[in-house]
Design an enzyme around this catalytic site. Structure first.
Site, PDB file in Angstrom:
ATOM      1  CG  ASP A  63      -9.628  -2.819   3.673  1.00 18.47           C
ATOM      2  OD1 ASP A  63      -9.695  -1.564   3.593  1.00 18.47           O
ATOM      3  OD2 ASP A  63      -9.823  -3.461   2.776  1.00 18.47           O
ATOM      4  CG  HIS A  64     -11.812   2.041   6.198  1.00 19.45           C
ATOM      5  ND1 HIS A  64     -10.991   3.106   5.754  1.00 19.45           N
ATOM      6  CD2 HIS A  64     -11.802   2.172   7.460  1.00 19.45           C
ATOM      7  CE1 HIS A  64     -10.454   3.967   6.972  1.00 19.45           C
ATOM      8  NE2 HIS A  64     -11.099   3.155   7.987  1.00 19.45           N
ATOM      9  CE1 TYR A 121     -12.257  -1.695  -3.531  1.00 25.49           C
ATOM     10  CE2 TYR A 121     -12.243   0.616  -4.572  1.00 25.49           C
ATOM     11  CZ  TYR A 121     -12.494  -0.732  -4.605  1.00 25.49           C
ATOM     12  OH  TYR A 121     -13.796  -0.802  -5.351  1.00 25.49           O
ATOM     13  CG  HIS A 122      -8.819   2.884   2.654  1.00 26.67           C
ATOM     14  ND1 HIS A 122     -10.008   3.668   3.028  1.00 26.67           N
ATOM     15  CD2 HIS A 122      -8.542   3.371   1.487  1.00 26.67           C
ATOM     16  CE1 HIS A 122     -10.336   4.588   2.398  1.00 26.67           C
ATOM     17  NE2 HIS A 122      -9.439   4.514   1.304  1.00 26.67           N
ATOM     18  N   PRO A 123      -6.299  -1.507   3.058  1.00 25.00           N
ATOM     19  CG  PRO A 123      -5.361  -2.810   1.510  1.00 25.00           C
ATOM     20  CD  PRO A 123      -6.248  -1.762   1.598  1.00 25.00           C
TER      21      PRO A 123
END
Length: 535
Positions: free
Chosen positions: A296-297, A468-470
């Site tokens: 994630d980021h 919010y980039h899993p």
């Protein structure tokens, strides 16, 4: 409810699921069922860009996941919003449209996945979009007939323009097309917004609304995949107090996202055998990679109090927010047509390098002021590291499908990630201090971000959160630990594919929504070719 049979069952009406259901149902000879745990995307908060303020913590439209305590982030639990609605996270996100960097996909290809290089995905990025509002003249690399309409939004604030001016004065190129030849630079984001309305993945379903061979079942929870030995036969859903089986003659397509897809595989007995046994599930097939490789980021927001009353912060309140919502409902205009993120940047230590190390999102509203403090006007610049080395894991909490899984991203478990994020914040603070943006700043709220590396690192540990980039938890690959192969088929299981962000072997450089839709477009072609050749 009677048991039904379809050719394809798609589990999860998110960014990938909507694309797949729409494309597969273009063939009138097949029956497609699309299942979604959440409600239809009919709420005004979904369609109104400013509705993200409500959707961010909505119990109705959001799974509202939390991570396990993160040891490198002062043992904090980190919030992970995920869409629980038709359209999935494309119905609750910030609507930023980024393809990613060419090198991201070339890295995938170099890992034995030649069909997933950038040139292989390029036609699908074109197929997704209608770029009429973001290109002055026709560009052969852009699409103009896709269901996802893009624009630069309805408003351009003075702060956004000042941010870009400051970045350019600090040596960063101005970039008027992050989805063009180069990703590096500062500029206005392309957005999945058109005519003041969100253009989420549910737009694919709008085009398929008259097809009798497509069934969409919202508010429908899938408990597990129905298996006969190692062959997927359908799904088991909740129907009141009962379980009901629905059969798939051709394939079950799992598109529930990087959190729910591995969870559902494990609930079905597909995953690390020892872990499944520990929660009372009998393993059907031992697939060690399920739930591994979580990426994630990680992101830090540099908060600033504005010197002028030109932010969207007042509209976060009930009164002004309600007035803006009423204006939008009556005329479709006003501040509610903006999601608050107009501009940003992809940057690195050397502005001439085309592969960025960090991304910035300028937010022209202050969502989280300091405790017990009122900030009339404020904004923030969020900075994330694009290619983290830290890897996390997702595991079941129990055998109950209603229990959220244990999510442990292990943020900053690799020291190099902390060093990188620290330098990215330092570089952004230099840009914030440039004259063009500085005149819009009354006060630095996060003063430690502007301090020494020691204070900056401590500030990151106490303030960082996910952007919010899993991705990555059902990794695509050619090795034994990969969950799916190059055609996204689950290893060792017949008639089952996973198609969503969970299959990404490496996280892409930017927001993940468009890439996931492009992957689903490609997957639809793979599936159709597979079954046409079998006839």
């Amino acid at each position: 409810m009677k048991t039904a049979t379809y050719d394809y069952i798609v589990i999860g009406a998110g960014s990938a699921g909507c694309v797949l259901a729409s494309r597969l149902s273009e063939d009138p000879s097949v029956k497609v069922l699309l299942l979604e745990a959440g409600p239809p995307a009919s709420s005004i908060f979904v369609h109104m860009p400013a509705g993200i303020r409500v959707l961010y913590k909505s119990q109705k439209y959001n799974w509202r996941y939390w991570t396990e305590p993160q040891t490198q982030l002062d043992n904090r639990n980190i919030y992970i919003p995920r869409g629980r609605v038709v359209g999935g996270s494309s119905s609750i996100n910030s609507m930023i449209a980024i393809r990613g960097n060419r090198s991201d996909y070339e890295n995938w290809a170099s890992q034995g996945l030649p069909g997933w290089g950038y040139e292989s995905l390029r036609p699908y990025f074109r197929k997704i979009e209608d770029a009429s509002l973001v290109t002055k003249e026709k560009d052969e690399d852009r699409g103009y007939s896709g269901p996802i309409r893009l624009s630069y939004g309805t408003q351009r604030s003075a702060i956004s323009s000042a941010f870009i001016e400051s970045a350019v004065s600090a040596g960063m190129p101005e970039n008027n097309g992050f989805n063009g030849a180069s990703q590096v630079g500062a500029g206005f984001y392309e957005l999945t917004i058109a005519d003041g309305k969100r253009s989420g993945a549910y737009r694919y379903l709008d085009r398929a609304s008259n097809r009798s061979n497509l069934t969409v079942m919202a508010n429908c929870s899938v408990r597990r995949i129905l298996l006969a030995g190692t062959r997927a036969q359908g799904v088991v859903i909740e129907a009141g107090w009962e379980e009901v089986e629905i059969r798939a003659d051709r394939e079950v397509l799992l598109t529930a996202g990087a959190i729910a897809s591995p969870q559902l595989l494990m609930l079905s007995g597909i995953g690390p055998a020892e872990h499944l046994q520990s929660v009372g599930i009998s393993p059907v097939i031992d697939v060690q990679g399920v739930g591994e490789n979580l990426q994630d980021h990680l992101d830090c927001a540099i908060r600033l109090e504005a010197s002028q009353p030109n932010t969207l912060t007042p509209y976060l309140g009930l009164v002004r927010g309600g007035m803006a919502g009423a204006r939008y409902f009556l005329s479709g205009s006003g501040p509610a047509t903006s999601q608050g993120v107009e501009a940003g940047a992809f940057f690195n230590a050397d502005g001439n390098i085309d592969l960025p190390e960090w991304q910035a999102h300028l937010i022209i509203a202050l969502r989280n002021p300091p405790p017990n403090e009122s900030v009339p006007h404020g904004f923030a610049v969020r900075v994330c590291q694009l290619r983290p080395k830290s890897r996390g894991v997702l595991r079941l909490r129990s055998s109950n499908p209603s229990d959220p899984p244990r999510i442990d991203p292990r943020f900053l478990s690799e020291e190099s990630d902390l060093e990188s994020l620290m330098h990215g914040v330092e570089r952004m603070c230099e840009i914030v201090d440039r004259p063009a943006l500085r005149k819009h700043i009354k006060r630095r709220i996060d003063i430690d971000a502007f301090s020494t590396s020691t204070f900056r690192k401590a500030w990151i540990r106490s303030h960082a959160e996910t952007i919010y980039h899993p991705v990555g938890t059902c990794r695509m690959g050619v090795d034994n630990n990969a969950v799916v192969d190059e055609e996204l088929k689950v290893r060792g299981v017949e008639n089952l594919r996973v198609i969503d962000g969970s299959v990404m072997p490496l996280i892409i450089s930017g927001n993940t929504n468009l890439p996931i839709m492009a992957m689903a477009e490609k997957a639809a072609d793979l599936i159709r070719r597979c079954h046409s050749s079998a006839r």
